[in-house]
Design an enzyme around this catalytic site. Structure first.
Site, mmCIF file in Angstrom:
data_model
loop_
_atom_site.group_PDB
_atom_site.id
_atom_site.type_symbol
_atom_site.label_atom_id
_atom_site.label_comp_id
_atom_site.label_asym_id
_atom_site.label_seq_id
_atom_site.Cartn_x
_atom_site.Cartn_y
_atom_site.Cartn_z
ATOM 1 N N GLU A 24 9.944 -9.295 11.806
ATOM 2 C CA GLU A 24 9.631 -8.121 12.624
ATOM 3 C C GLU A 24 9.959 -8.326 14.097
ATOM 4 O O GLU A 24 10.359 -7.410 14.811
ATOM 5 C CB GLU A 24 8.140 -7.766 12.480
ATOM 6 C CG GLU A 24 7.781 -7.050 11.192
ATOM 7 C CD GLU A 24 7.472 -7.989 10.043
ATOM 8 O OE1 GLU A 24 7.837 -9.185 10.134
ATOM 9 O OE2 GLU A 24 6.891 -7.532 9.047
ATOM 10 N N ALA A 65 9.260 -2.818 5.646
ATOM 11 C CA ALA A 65 8.914 -1.413 5.858
ATOM 12 C C ALA A 65 10.216 -0.637 5.986
ATOM 13 O O ALA A 65 11.266 -1.215 6.277
ATOM 14 C CB ALA A 65 8.088 -1.293 7.126
ATOM 15 N N GLU A 112 4.626 -9.187 3.164
ATOM 16 C CA GLU A 112 3.199 -8.848 3.321
ATOM 17 C C GLU A 112 2.629 -8.315 2.001
ATOM 18 O O GLU A 112 1.482 -8.591 1.665
ATOM 19 C CB GLU A 112 3.021 -7.845 4.458
ATOM 20 C CG GLU A 112 3.279 -8.511 5.818
ATOM 21 C CD GLU A 112 3.261 -7.531 6.968
ATOM 22 O OE1 GLU A 112 4.048 -6.566 6.933
ATOM 23 O OE2 GLU A 112 2.459 -7.722 7.901
#
Ligand code: 3HC
Ligand code: NAI
Length: 698
Positions: free
Chosen positions: A125, A63, A105
């Protein structure tokens, strides 16, 4: 059409390529681009299979962390992944570089994955104080089983392509990502393979559903070292949900956990630390485009505690080292310690069995400084005396090759002064490693008055190459880290004179999250070092002196501020020490009082922050975040508190300045008066971050 994601059709195969340098992070534009291109490919009647790949140095690395904590922009990643997984046409993720976090992901929502040999796949993460928030905790256990999934999600370390293939995370290892992905897609079509949707495949969960200890044991092994951290436990819970709940419910649980962590203080601090570390590698005041010098070989002077550890750090990165001592005896000892260290790590499984021999082969131990001639970088790690350092640097002038960078690992000494003993002060700087140097990640790069910009750039880039975190600092006594530490040391000693005990002070500091308190640290380093230095300077420290006079030098004598059972490093409170402190106070006519834990914490931390403010005002550190990097990677400051300057902002500078002024008066200690910069910021209601925060930190 999207600027950052492009769609091409090769016959019946659609190739979707993400091109968003530097790391193809999933910004809103990338998410939107992927959504648009995948949708077009699904809608295109000519297309039968889809490949998702990336341009540049890596597959999607996660992300976009800079978007965290800001209002979300559509489309959400979950929406993109749902479109992909439910695609009636097979989607193949073609991976190279690092498929991390949201990047993996995305790949997990594809029906198949292929990767190049050097690719790394992971869900890191947890290192940002988060858990995977786009299905990773639900799909990865279904892809590789809960045991490995826990390892990757709770531990946060990526795996290589070979391990991924073995675990069933990828289908094939390919040469080029795009061409390999396309060939694989054609194979899927030719073989009429069914769409493999991980959400619908519970087969690898069966064992853990039947015996949950498979999962709980894996979690217990990984959370052992997670004291104080929230994310590893929350991440483990989310993986547990994959075992216990249907996919969609597990996904919901994961989302809740992710949002809670993202909005919490710990992840904010950890995201800040991520950018602070990268910011620290950017040197202020160096002309743009300055190139570092080439470093093919390194010479290290001194094979003692530090020289050995530094040599290992270079060998670990595959860089050959000439390790130089004054005599055969010292050299043999140093080489022996390194060998033993490597063997112990290999025995623990930390490095491959053949690594000790390979790494030792890169370290050429020799006697005599005249052997520095072929080194592009010389690091001096000899005894900590100015006279010795000057003599060594004087000789380097004679023997080192022209243009070699000449670095000192001194803990406290003035690099400007050291540089004067050569005719090439432009090549001289400090590279201050931390003990144990093969483990601790920090390297303070000390910029002296005359250090040339390209010498500085060389030091920073070689530090990164050997997996250290460099932070550029200026010349002063103890540089950034030890200078701040000295303030804490002074207060910890004073607290004993007021009625606190070593174990009380240490307990407050470790409860805060530091790996060790000041007294346990003193015992580890050896109390005799300070004692000898105090004697040389005619300084007294009544309690520490009394301990040394009683032969209590710390761990090495089995007794110091604590006692130690033979063969154990566990610090045990010792009534004898309490008695010795009582007697010393009585002799000096000092009155004991009850010192609260709150006071201890304030007097341990706030004087360091005060010193940090002075360091900033003097320009010894360019940014508050550089100071934080020093403490995070050199002293084990808890990452979930971001670093002392970051933490100070969360406490409030006004409060800190007020308390320092209070203690200055109460304990009659002018050194505790708030520094002018701290006072100014406090009066203006500002933070250290307002001076210069890592530009991207949320
Ligand atoms: N978001 C935004 N910027 C990022 C980024 C990310 N995920 N990852 C790296 N960057 C930026 C860095 O800040 C740096 O910017 P700068 O040049 O302006 O300083 C630049 O990209 C290059 O990064 P590095 O200097 O770290 O380059 P390296 O080649 O040494 O390392 C890397 C590359 C291994 C990808 C490393 O950058 C890295 O580990 N990145 C973070 C990966 C990560 O944690 N991903 C998970 C994110 S959280 C997530 O995905 C949540 C999801 O579950 C919903
Ligand atoms: P040490 O005493 O373990 O090792 C010093 C070594 O240098 C000895 O083996 C000695 O024989 C050798 N030596 C002395 N003169 C030499 C010369 N002219 N040429 C080649 N070798 C020579 O000391 P340590 O702890 O490794 O410290 C070295 C330097 O690193 C000091 O400046 C110290 O302040 C600094 N340092 C030490 C840290 C620590 O925790 N020990 C942490 C960070 C820096």
């Amino acid at each position: 059409m999207s600027e950052v994601v492009k769609l091409e059709r090769h016959d019946n195969i659609a190739v979707v390529t993400v091109n968003s340098p530097p790391v193809n992070a999933l910004s809103a534009a990338v998410r939107g681009g992927i959504f648009e291109c995948i949708k077009s490919a699904i809608d295109d009647a000519q297309v039968q299979g889809i490949v998702l790949t990336c341009a540049g140095r890596t597959f999607i690395a996660g992300a976009d962390i800079t978007e965290f904590g800001k209002p979300p922009k559509p489309p959400g990643l979950a929406e993109v992944l749902s479109l992909m997984e439910s695609s009636p046409k097979p989607i193949v993720a073609a991976i190279h570089g690092t498929a991390l976090g949201g990047g993996l992901e995305v790949a997990l929502a594809c029906h198949y994955r292929v990767a190049t040999k050097d690719a790394k796949l992971g869900l890191p993460e947890v290192k940002l104080g988060l858990l995977p928030g786009a299905g990773g905790t639900q799909r990865l256990p279904r892809a590789v089983g809960p045991e490995l999934a826990v390892k990757m999600i709770v531990g946060g370390d990526p795996i290589g392509a070979d391990a991924a293939l073995k675990a069933g995370l990828i289908e094939e290892i390919v040469e080029g990502p795009a061409s390999g992905g396309e060939a694989f897609a054609r194979k899927v079509l030719a073989e009429k393979r069914p769409l493999r949707k991980l959400r619908d495949d519970d087969s690898k969960l069966a064992a853990a559903k039947a015996d949950r200890s498979i999962f709980t044991n894996a979690v217990a092994a990984l959370t052992k070292k997670s004291r104080g951290l929230e994310a590893p436990f929350a991440a483990a819970d989310a993986v547990g949900a994959a075992i216990d709940l249907p996919f969609d419910e597990g996904l919901k649980k994961e989302r809740e956990g992710f949002l809670k962590l993202m909005n919490g203080d710990q992840s904010k601090a950890q995201r800040y630390a991520f950018f602070a570390e990268r910011e620290a590698a950017k040197i202020s005041g160096v002309p743009e485009g300055t190139k570092g010098r080439n470093v093919a070989r390194v010479a290290i002077l001194g094979a003692g505690t530090m020289g050995g550890g530094i040599a290992m750090s270079f060998a670990n990165a595959g860089i050959p080292v000439t390790l130089i001592e004054t005599g055969e005896e010292q050299l043999k000892r140093g080489m022996g310690i390194m060998q033993k260290n490597y063997e112990a790590t290999a025995a623990r499984g930390g490095i491959p069995a053949d690594a000790p021999a390979k790494r030792m082969a890169l370290i050429n131990g020799v006697v005599g400084i005249e052997n520095v001639g072929d080194a592009d970088l010389v690091i001096e790690a000899v005894f900590e005396t100015m006279a010795v350092k000057k003599e060594v640097f004087g000789k380097l002038d004679q023997y080192a090759k022209p243009g070699a960078v000449l670095a000192s690992n001194t803990s406290y000494l003035n690099i400007d002064e050291i540089a004067k003993s050569t005719k090439r002060p432009q090549d001289v700087l400090g590279m201050h490693f931390f003990s144990p140097a093969n483990v601790m990640k920090l390297c303070e790069i000390v910029r002296a008055d005359k250090t040339a910009p390209d010498a500085l750039v060389t030091a920073v880039s070689i530090a990164r190459k050997i997996a250290k975190v460099p932070a550029v600092v200026g010349v002063c006594d103890g540089f950034v880290g030890n200078r701040m530490l000295a303030q804490r040391g002074k207060q910890s000693e004073k607290l004993l004179f007021e009625g606190a005990l070593p174990q009380q002070v240490d307990a407050v500091v470790t409860k805060f999250g530091m790996p060790m308190g000041p007294f346990a640290m003193g015992d580890l380093a050896g109390l005799d070092i300070g004692w000898r230095s105090r004697k040389d300077r005619g300084i007294k420290s009544e309690i520490a002196d009394a301990l040394c006079e009683a032969g209590r030098f710390g761990q090495k004598t089995g007794k110091g501020y604590y006692k130690y059972e033979p063969g154990s490093r566990a610090a045990l409170p010792d009534p004898e020490v309490e008695k010795l402190i009582d007697e010393t106070l009585a002799r000096l006519g000092r009155k004991k009082r009850v010192v609260s834990d709150d006071e201890i914490l304030e007097r341990m931390m706030y004087p360091m922050i005060n010193e940090g403010a002075k360091i900033l005002a003097e320009g010894i550190a360019a940014r508050p975040s550089d100071i934080d990097v020093v403490w995070l990677y050199g002293y084990g400051w808890p990452i979930y508190r971001g670093g002392p300057m970051f933490w100070a902002d969360t406490v409030g500078l006004k409060h800190i300045a007020d308390r320092l002024a209070f203690y200055a008066k109460e304990t009659n200690d002018p050194s505790l008066e708030p520094a002018p910069l701290l006072k100014k910021l406090a009066d203006e209601g500002k933070t250290f971050a307002s001076l210069a925060a890592p530009s991207k930190a949320a």
